[in-house]
Motif scaffolding. Sequence first.
Motif, short mmCIF file in Angstrom:
data_model
loop_
_atom_site.label_atom_id
_atom_site.label_comp_id
_atom_site.label_asym_id
_atom_site.label_seq_id
_atom_site.Cartn_x
_atom_site.Cartn_y
_atom_site.Cartn_z
N ARG A 183 1.05 -0.79 -0.01
CA ARG A 183 -0.43 -0.01 0.27
C ARG A 183 0.95 1.71 0.22
O ARG A 183 0.71 2.21 0.50
N GLY A 184 2.22 0.96 -0.79
CA GLY A 184 3.27 3.07 -0.99
C GLY A 184 3.46 2.93 1.01
O GLY A 184 3.78 4.15 0.78
N ALA A 185 3.13 2.31 1.76
CA ALA A 185 3.64 2.71 2.90
C ALA A 185 4.64 1.82 3.03
O ALA A 185 5.69 1.80 5.32
N MET A 186 6.60 1.85 2.91
CA MET A 186 7.46 1.66 3.54
C MET A 186 8.32 1.90 2.83
O MET A 186 8.25 3.00 1.45
N VAL A 187 9.07 2.37 3.15
CA VAL A 187 10.10 3.64 2.82
C VAL A 187 11.88 2.81 3.30
O VAL A 187 11.92 2.33 5.06
N VAL A 188 13.09 2.40 2.69
CA VAL A 188 14.75 1.71 2.36
C VAL A 188 15.80 2.91 3.23
O VAL A 188 15.67 4.16 1.94
N GLY A 189 15.90 2.55 4.27
CA GLY A 189 16.81 3.40 4.91
C GLY A 189 18.07 2.77 4.13
O GLY A 189 18.14 1.84 5.23
N VAL A 190 19.61 2.99 3.19
CA VAL A 190 20.42 2.00 3.05
C VAL A 190 21.48 2.61 4.02
O VAL A 190 21.99 4.00 3.70
N PRO B 82 26.39 -3.15 -1.99
CA PRO B 82 25.05 -2.80 -3.07
C PRO B 82 25.41 -1.53 -3.38
O PRO B 82 24.65 -1.17 -2.67
N THR B 83 24.33 -1.21 -5.01
CA THR B 83 24.22 0.35 -5.22
C THR B 83 23.06 0.12 -4.50
O THR B 83 21.98 -0.85 -4.32
N LEU B 84 22.46 1.13 -4.68
CA LEU B 84 21.05 1.54 -3.81
C LEU B 84 20.10 1.31 -5.61
O LEU B 84 18.84 0.75 -5.11
N ASP B 85 20.03 1.26 -6.71
CA ASP B 85 19.67 0.63 -8.13
C ASP B 85 19.05 -0.99 -7.44
O ASP B 85 18.24 -1.58 -7.97
N SER B 86 20.32 -1.89 -7.03
CA SER B 86 20.18 -2.93 -6.88
C SER B 86 18.71 -3.36 -5.93
O SER B 86 18.11 -4.25 -5.66
N TYR B 87 18.61 -2.14 -4.96
CA TYR B 87 17.15 -2.77 -3.80
C TYR B 87 16.12 -1.87 -4.83
O TYR B 87 14.87 -2.53 -4.14
N TYR B 88 16.46 -1.44 -6.02
CA TYR B 88 14.82 -0.87 -6.76
C TYR B 88 14.90 -2.56 -7.59
O TYR B 88 13.87 -2.42 -7.47
N ALA B 89 15.63 -2.96 -7.98
CA ALA B 89 15.42 -4.60 -7.91
C ALA B 89 14.78 -5.22 -8.20
O ALA B 89 14.31 -5.92 -8.57
N VAL B 90 15.70 -5.17 -6.56
CA VAL B 90 14.68 -6.10 -5.05
C VAL B 90 13.20 -5.54 -5.61
O VAL B 90 12.34 -6.54 -6.38
N LEU B 91 12.68 -4.85 -5.20
CA LEU B 91 11.59 -4.29 -5.06
C LEU B 91 10.79 -4.25 -6.14
O LEU B 91 9.30 -5.13 -6.10
N ALA B 92 11.03 -4.86 -7.61
CA ALA B 92 10.59 -4.52 -8.68
C ALA B 92 10.25 -6.24 -9.00
O ALA B 92 9.40 -6.56 -9.66
N GLU B 93 11.35 -6.85 -8.96
CA GLU B 93 11.06 -8.09 -8.70
C GLU B 93 10.07 -8.56 -7.69
O GLU B 93 8.85 -9.60 -8.41
N GLN B 94 9.90 -8.15 -6.56
CA GLN B 94 8.32 -8.64 -5.64
C GLN B 94 7.12 -7.96 -6.20
O GLN B 94 6.02 -7.80 -5.88
N GLY B 95 7.15 -6.72 -7.16
CA GLY B 95 6.21 -6.16 -7.72
C GLY B 95 6.31 -4.94 -6.83
O GLY B 95 4.83 -4.75 -6.85
N ARG B 96 7.17 -4.52 -6.30
CA ARG B 96 6.45 -3.63 -5.84
C ARG B 96 7.79 -2.24 -5.65
O ARG B 96 8.24 -2.08 -6.03
N ILE B 97 7.14 -0.61 -5.31
CA ILE B 97 7.56 0.35 -5.89
C ILE B 97 8.33 1.07 -4.08
O ILE B 97 6.72 1.11 -3.21
N ALA B 98 8.35 1.13 -3.86
CA ALA B 98 9.60 2.22 -2.48
C ALA B 98 10.28 2.56 -2.31
O ALA B 98 11.63 2.39 -3.44
N PRO B 99 10.71 3.92 -1.89
CA PRO B 99 11.80 5.21 -2.04
C PRO B 99 12.81 4.42 -1.12
O PRO B 99 12.13 4.01 -0.49
N VAL B 100 14.08 4.36 -2.24
CA VAL B 100 15.16 3.75 -1.11
C VAL B 100 16.83 4.88 -0.95
O VAL B 100 16.58 5.71 -2.53
#
Length: 179
Positions: free
Chosen positions: A115-122, A131-149
């Motif tokens: 429900r778009g209620a997650m933020v990731v702090g690396v 890992p790069t921040l992009d690789s966290y976005y890739a994990v999110l995309a794999e799971q069909g999720r979007i969240a700011p990193v």
Amino acid sequence: VTPLKILFTGMVGAGKTTAIGALSEVAPIRTEAQNTDTSVNKENTTVAMDYGEFTLGDGTKVMLYGTPGQGRFDFMWSILGQGALGVIVLINNAAANPLEDFKVYLNAFDEFAARGAMVVGVGRTENGVGPTLDSYYAVLAEQGRIAPVFSADVRRSEHVLMLVDALISQLELQEEISP
Ligand SMILES: Nc1nc2c(ncn2[C@@H]2O[C@H](COP(=O)(O)OP(=O)(O)OP(=O)(O)O)[C@@H](O)[C@H]2O)c(=O)[nH]1
Ligand SMILES: [Mg+2]
């Protein structure tokens, strides 16, 4: 105004207790015990929860909760998640497998991510390892999720505030709370 409840989660040593301590305006409630886990070089570990409080510019009170990191306390995750508007997942980017760590929390708190209620702090990005921040976005995309990193050093209150602000903006966007 109803207070907002936000949950900080993540692995042992990711910085949950540090983050809440950096932002809280009241003396944080901590449940620290001596750390016997030698895989992390840290004197104390949280055994039940962290709690702190913070007030937004408009006077809204934000209750900051933190989970214990050790796996044996994972039963606390759903308890502390109850009634939380959103979750901030903290990552130690210098850990052995930070992307695997992220997946554990992304799955455990998928209800928030969905429900778009997650933020990731690396964190611990200062030495350029991990890992790069992009690789966290890739994990999110794999799971069909979007969240700011974000890259964030939770020892700095302005970084923690940025994570909280990003989460609150997301919640406003989702109309979970009114601006
Ligand atoms: N060098 C560096 N240290 C950091 C950074 N972020 C956090 N730390 C340190 O990492 C440690 C985090 O410890 P805690 O705040 O106890 O971690 P926690 O997530 O509450 O851990 P548990 O309660 O054991 O699950 C602290 O010593 C912080 O100072 C960072 O970006 N860089
Ligand atoms: Mg802790």
